[in-house]
Design a protein around this motif. Structure first.
Motif, PDB file in Angstrom:
ATOM      1  N   SER A  42       0.850  -1.194   0.000  1.00 50.19           N
ATOM      2  CA  SER A  42       0.000   0.000   0.000  1.00 50.19           C
ATOM      3  C   SER A  42       0.882   1.240   0.000  1.00 50.19           C
ATOM      4  N   VAL A  43       0.398   2.294  -0.655  1.00 43.76           N
ATOM      5  CA  VAL A  43       1.147   3.552  -0.612  1.00 43.76           C
ATOM      6  C   VAL A  43       1.213   4.106   0.801  1.00 43.76           C
ATOM      7  N   SER A  44       0.341   3.623   1.700  1.00 41.35           N
ATOM      8  CA  SER A  44       0.412   4.048   3.100  1.00 41.35           C
ATOM      9  C   SER A  44       1.740   3.654   3.728  1.00 41.35           C
ATOM     10  N   GLY A  45       2.387   2.639   3.169  1.00 41.25           N
ATOM     11  CA  GLY A  45       3.683   2.231   3.675  1.00 41.25           C
ATOM     12  C   GLY A  45       4.838   3.038   3.126  1.00 41.25           C
ATOM     13  N   GLU A  46       4.543   3.940   2.189  1.00 38.19           N
ATOM     14  CA  GLU A  46       5.575   4.762   1.558  1.00 38.19           C
ATOM     15  C   GLU A  46       5.427   6.243   1.889  1.00 38.19           C
ATOM     16  N   GLU A  47       4.241   6.635   2.347  1.00 38.25           N
ATOM     17  CA  GLU A  47       3.945   8.051   2.545  1.00 38.25           C
ATOM     18  C   GLU A  47       3.458   8.299   3.970  1.00 38.25           C
ATOM     19  N   LEU A  70      16.097 -14.658  -2.400  1.00 37.87           N
ATOM     20  CA  LEU A  70      15.585 -15.788  -3.177  1.00 37.87           C
ATOM     21  C   LEU A  70      15.877 -15.724  -4.669  1.00 37.87           C
ATOM     22  N   ARG A  71      16.363 -14.601  -5.169  1.00 36.38           N
ATOM     23  CA  ARG A  71      16.557 -14.495  -6.620  1.00 36.38           C
ATOM     24  C   ARG A  71      17.588 -15.498  -7.127  1.00 36.38           C
ATOM     25  N   LYS A  72      18.582 -15.785  -6.331  1.00 40.39           N
ATOM     26  CA  LYS A  72      19.612 -16.753  -6.747  1.00 40.39           C
ATOM     27  C   LYS A  72      19.103 -18.187  -6.655  1.00 40.39           C
ATOM     28  N   LEU A  73      17.918 -18.361  -6.069  1.00 42.48           N
ATOM     29  CA  LEU A  73      17.322 -19.686  -5.915  1.00 42.48           C
ATOM     30  C   LEU A  73      16.118 -19.866  -6.833  1.00 42.48           C
ATOM     31  N   SER A  74      16.003 -18.995  -7.833  1.00 41.77           N
ATOM     32  CA  SER A  74      14.969 -19.087  -8.872  1.00 41.77           C
ATOM     33  C   SER A  74      13.557 -18.860  -8.355  1.00 41.77           C
ATOM     34  N   VAL A  75      13.400 -18.143  -7.252  1.00 39.45           N
ATOM     35  CA  VAL A  75      12.076 -17.732  -6.787  1.00 39.45           C
ATOM     36  C   VAL A  75      11.940 -16.232  -7.037  1.00 39.45           C
ATOM     37  N   LYS A  76      10.930 -15.853  -7.799  1.00 45.33           N
ATOM     38  CA  LYS A  76      10.713 -14.451  -8.123  1.00 45.33           C
ATOM     39  C   LYS A  76       9.795 -13.816  -7.071  1.00 45.33           C
ATOM     40  N   VAL A  77      10.183 -12.656  -6.591  1.00 45.10           N
ATOM     41  CA  VAL A  77       9.402 -11.930  -5.584  1.00 45.10           C
ATOM     42  C   VAL A  77       8.983 -10.588  -6.168  1.00 45.10           C
ATOM     43  N   HIS A  78       7.688 -10.303  -6.093  1.00 44.53           N
ATOM     44  CA  HIS A  78       7.155  -9.047  -6.623  1.00 44.53           C
ATOM     45  C   HIS A  78       6.394  -8.314  -5.523  1.00 44.53           C
ATOM     46  N   LEU A  79       6.609  -7.029  -5.436  1.00 45.73           N
ATOM     47  CA  LEU A  79       5.878  -6.163  -4.505  1.00 45.73           C
ATOM     48  C   LEU A  79       5.035  -5.191  -5.328  1.00 45.73           C
ATOM     49  N   ILE A  80       3.722  -5.283  -5.178  1.00 46.69           N
ATOM     50  CA  ILE A  80       2.801  -4.378  -5.865  1.00 46.69           C
ATOM     51  C   ILE A  80       2.273  -3.379  -4.838  1.00 46.69           C
ATOM     52  N   ILE A  81       2.455  -2.086  -5.121  1.00 55.06           N
ATOM     53  CA  ILE A  81       2.075  -1.038  -4.173  1.00 55.06           C
ATOM     54  C   ILE A  81       0.981  -0.171  -4.797  1.00 55.06           C
TER      55      ILE A  81
END
Length: 235
Positions: free
Chosen positions: A129-134, A160-171
């Motif tokens: 959430s943008v509440s976590g940025e502002e 985890l990127r070196k272990l082939s797990v992709k992590v995405h953060l949508i804000i």
């Protein structure tokens, strides 16, 4: 065997929209929410379980109900809860609820599934959430917890990127969902002032379908203009 996705808060709003999209991509979706009986969507591969994410015992009970857990390839940490008020007016119960749902639960669920996600070169998606940025007046606890889960997602990406797990953060910014039902504010009527759940979902769909070899770890999504309104309550 079909790929399995886990979605928290899957019965409505962004969580339900994501679940429908995943079904269209031939996932089997296991969702968890407090009131599955209120969800009017049915699909043979959509399994909605009742569980209170404010309780720590909920996660192992939920995971125990999922057959073929070895096929889990996607975790969507979507569920959230917010109370906005001056800090002295927030009860300890409400603070504990927010800590458990917004921070503790996604961390423990992620920890519980990381091993199988590594084996399947899977993905983890966090809905922030943008509440976590502002700075958010009267939203200090909620905003702090969202900032915490944002940082967790960013650190997890590097781990985890070196272990082939992709992590995405949508804000996302203001999104027109039931999130505002118990708050004294709500999205404005101007359609340019809020996002819709399907718009968030389309971004996630593009991430899942991308085969270019690159990873987009973080996306901030905002409506064209900023505008909220206070609710009018009947006396």
């Amino acid at each position: 065997m079909k790929k399995i996705a886990i979605v928290t808060g899957a019965s409505r709003g962004i969580g339900l929209s994501i679940s429908k999209m995943l079904l269209s991509l031939d996932f089997k979706v296991y969702g968890i929410c407090r009131y599955p009986e209120k969800c009017n969507f049915n699909h043979q591969d959509f399994h909605l379980y009742k569980g209170d994410l404010r309780e720590s015992k909920t996660i192992p009970l939920f995971l125990d109900q999922i057959p073929t857990k070895q096929n889990i390839t996607l975790l969507v940490n979507n569920a959230g809860i917010a109370y906005f008020s001056p800090i002295e007016e927030l009860s300890s119960e409400k603070i504990n609820e927010m800590v458990q749902v917004n921070l503790t639960t996604p961390m423990i669920l992620t920890q519980s599934l990381t091993r199988v996600l590594k084996e399947n070169s899977g993905r983890i998606i966090f809905i922030g959430s943008v509440s976590g940025e502002e700075i958010s007046p009267w939203g200090n606890v909620y905003g702090s917890l969202k900032a915490g889960i944002h940082h967790f997602a960013r650190l997890l990406f590097d781990e985890l990127r070196k272990l082939s797990v992709k992590v995405h953060l949508i804000i996302p910014d203001i999104t027109k969902t039931e999130f505002y039902d118990h708050l004294n504010i709500e999205p404005d009527t101007d359609p340019k002032s809020y996002l819709l759940p399907d718009q968030i979902t389309n971004i996630i769909k593009n991430l899942l379908l991308d085969q270019s070899g690159l990873v987009i770890p973080e996306i901030v999504v905002k409506p064209e203009i900023f505008k909220l309104k206070r609710k009018k309550f009947q006396k």
